[in-house]
Design a protein around this motif. Structure first.
Motif, mmCIF file in Angstrom:
data_model
loop_
_atom_site.group_PDB
_atom_site.id
_atom_site.type_symbol
_atom_site.label_atom_id
_atom_site.label_comp_id
_atom_site.label_asym_id
_atom_site.label_seq_id
_atom_site.Cartn_x
_atom_site.Cartn_y
_atom_site.Cartn_z
ATOM 1 N N GLU A 12 129.934 116.234 25.981
ATOM 2 C CA GLU A 12 128.801 115.362 26.288
ATOM 3 C C GLU A 12 128.011 115.134 25.005
ATOM 4 O O GLU A 12 127.802 116.065 24.223
ATOM 5 C CB GLU A 12 127.893 116.004 27.337
ATOM 6 N N CYS A 13 127.567 113.900 24.797
ATOM 7 C CA CYS A 13 126.875 113.538 23.565
ATOM 8 C C CYS A 13 125.620 112.744 23.900
ATOM 9 O O CYS A 13 125.691 111.712 24.556
ATOM 10 C CB CYS A 13 127.810 112.719 22.677
ATOM 11 N N GLN A 14 124.471 113.241 23.440
ATOM 12 C CA GLN A 14 123.201 112.561 23.668
ATOM 13 C C GLN A 14 122.535 112.291 22.318
ATOM 14 O O GLN A 14 122.154 113.225 21.610
ATOM 15 C CB GLN A 14 122.279 113.411 24.544
ATOM 16 N N PRO B 21 127.374 111.918 15.535
ATOM 17 C CA PRO B 21 127.772 112.371 16.870
ATOM 18 C C PRO B 21 129.278 112.647 16.920
ATOM 19 O O PRO B 21 130.043 112.166 16.095
ATOM 20 C CB PRO B 21 127.410 111.181 17.768
ATOM 21 N N ILE B 22 129.666 113.438 17.892
ATOM 22 C CA ILE B 22 131.077 113.757 18.109
ATOM 23 C C ILE B 22 131.447 113.311 19.515
ATOM 24 O O ILE B 22 130.721 113.571 20.466
ATOM 25 C CB ILE B 22 131.334 115.273 17.964
ATOM 26 N N GLU B 23 132.567 112.634 19.638
ATOM 27 C CA GLU B 23 133.024 112.183 20.946
ATOM 28 C C GLU B 23 134.281 112.944 21.341
ATOM 29 O O GLU B 23 135.077 113.333 20.489
ATOM 30 C CB GLU B 23 133.302 110.678 20.922
ATOM 31 N N GLY B 24 134.449 113.154 22.633
ATOM 32 C CA GLY B 24 135.633 113.842 23.132
ATOM 33 C C GLY B 24 135.619 113.862 24.645
ATOM 34 O O GLY B 24 134.562 113.714 25.275
ATOM 35 N N ASP B 25 136.797 114.047 25.248
ATOM 36 C CA ASP B 25 136.895 114.028 26.710
ATOM 37 C C ASP B 25 136.061 115.113 27.358
ATOM 38 O O ASP B 25 135.551 114.935 28.462
ATOM 39 C CB ASP B 25 138.363 114.186 27.133
ATOM 40 N N LEU C 42 125.004 117.961 21.483
ATOM 41 C CA LEU C 42 126.334 118.004 22.076
ATOM 42 C C LEU C 42 126.516 119.272 22.898
ATOM 43 O O LEU C 42 125.968 120.315 22.552
ATOM 44 C CB LEU C 42 127.407 117.973 20.982
ATOM 45 N N ALA D 115 122.635 113.930 17.130
ATOM 46 C CA ALA D 115 123.053 114.042 18.527
ATOM 47 C C ALA D 115 123.034 115.489 18.989
ATOM 48 O O ALA D 115 123.287 116.414 18.209
ATOM 49 C CB ALA D 115 124.451 113.457 18.709
ATOM 50 N N ARG E 127 131.293 119.742 28.591
ATOM 51 C CA ARG E 127 131.036 119.249 29.947
ATOM 52 C C ARG E 127 131.166 120.333 31.011
ATOM 53 O O ARG E 127 130.451 120.314 32.013
ATOM 54 C CB ARG E 127 132.006 118.115 30.285
#
Length: 295
Positions: free
Chosen positions: A153-155, A146-150, A265, A263, A268
């Motif tokens: 969105e990650c599911q 998964p990739i996270e960031g402000d 992605l 994930a 947002r």
């Protein structure tokens, strides 16, 4: 300030080269240079440091780039929203993946619901995927890890065990499991650095005291099974990529939880069309069905 000036500015800012930017925009270099010059005159400051035909964003350009990307991003979202409202049964779904083993089945299921929606799919490394996500140029990414960031969105949609694939004539083929240390002297086939699963298994092997010796590194994960079957090397392969039709034996890895998280992605702020929302539902349902089969 004109929209064309912003579009040209973005192309030059991303490529930092007049010739390449002009080629990508299908305009002459002189036309591109004049347009950028007019933009700088409108703003009252230079946006680039110039070294021949090579350009580099200066501090003014870097700050303006963030604003210009946001402005063009919002305009593109408006176009997509209008297109979706006026012609919901047609359009194009833009996807980026770094894990493609399940994609054909997912697209087949989605096409049953939306037969007239077109696809554009890119196989990318993690950094490339992050870039397109931040620019809002894809509807969804299917990624592992998964990739996270402000603005991302990650599911998590699936927990996928990773197994070791060996040809049926291999010395380990009569086993059901193997330890990492037993693979120390093996030849491996795999994807290139930058793909999540490769980076993950390499780090685990390093923790076991060795670095995998790769005799093949590519950007097509689907090719690995054929290379294993041809006895070119062994491979770490996600369980979702196993193929019972091939002459390959799959082994569990002992004493390690060798899994990857898959994930979905999306940006947002990107407009999500009705077709894109249905695609997300198909992805979740598809992996949910796989999870029930494994219980």
């Amino acid at each position: 300030m004109e929209l064309l000036q912003l579009q040209y500015f973005l192309a030059v800012a991303r490529l930092e080269h007049v010739t390449e930017a002009a080629r990508s925009l299908h305009v002459t270099q002189s036309s591109l240079s004049r347009t950028i010059q007019r933009l700088e005159e409108d703003l009252g400051v230079p946006l680039f440091d110039r070294i021949g035909r090579k350009l580099r964003l200066n501090e003014y350009g870097s700050r303006f780039l963030r604003r210009a990307e946001k402005a063009l991003f919002e305009l593109e979202q408006g176009k997509q929203e209008i297109s979706d409202l006026s012609s919901p049964e047609h359009g194009t779904l833009n996807l980026a993946v770094n894990t493609a083993s399940t994609l054909p089945n997912i697209l087949r299921e989605f096409r049953k619901k939306r037969p007239y929606i077109q696809f554009h799919v890119q196989m990318l490394t993690m950094p490339e995927m992050v870039t397109l996500l931040h620019r809002g140029e894809v509807d969804f990414c299917l990624s592992s890890p998964p990739i996270e960031g402000d603005d991302i969105e990650c599911q998590i949609v699936f927990i996928d065990p990773i197994v070791v694939a060996v040809p049926k004539a291999h010395r380990l083929a009569d086993r059901s499991s193997v330890s990492l240390t037993e693979l120390r002297d093996e030849s491996f086939v795999g994807v290139k650095n930058g793909y999540g699963a490769r980076d993950f298994v390499d780090s685990l092997c390093h923790s076991a005291g060795f670095a995998p010796r790769y005799v093949y590194e590519g950007d097509e994960p689907a090719r690995l099974s054929a290379l294993v079957e041809a006895e070119i090397g062994i491979a770490f392969i996600p369980s979702t990529a196993r193929d019972s039709r091939q002459h390959i034996k799959y082994l569990q890895v002992e004493n390690h939880e060798l899994i990857r998280e898959i994930a979905l992605l999306w940006h947002r702020s990107r407009y999500i069309s009705r077709a894109a929302m249905e695609f997300r539902e198909v992805v979740v349902e598809y992996f949910g069905a796989i999870s029930k089969e494994e219980e």
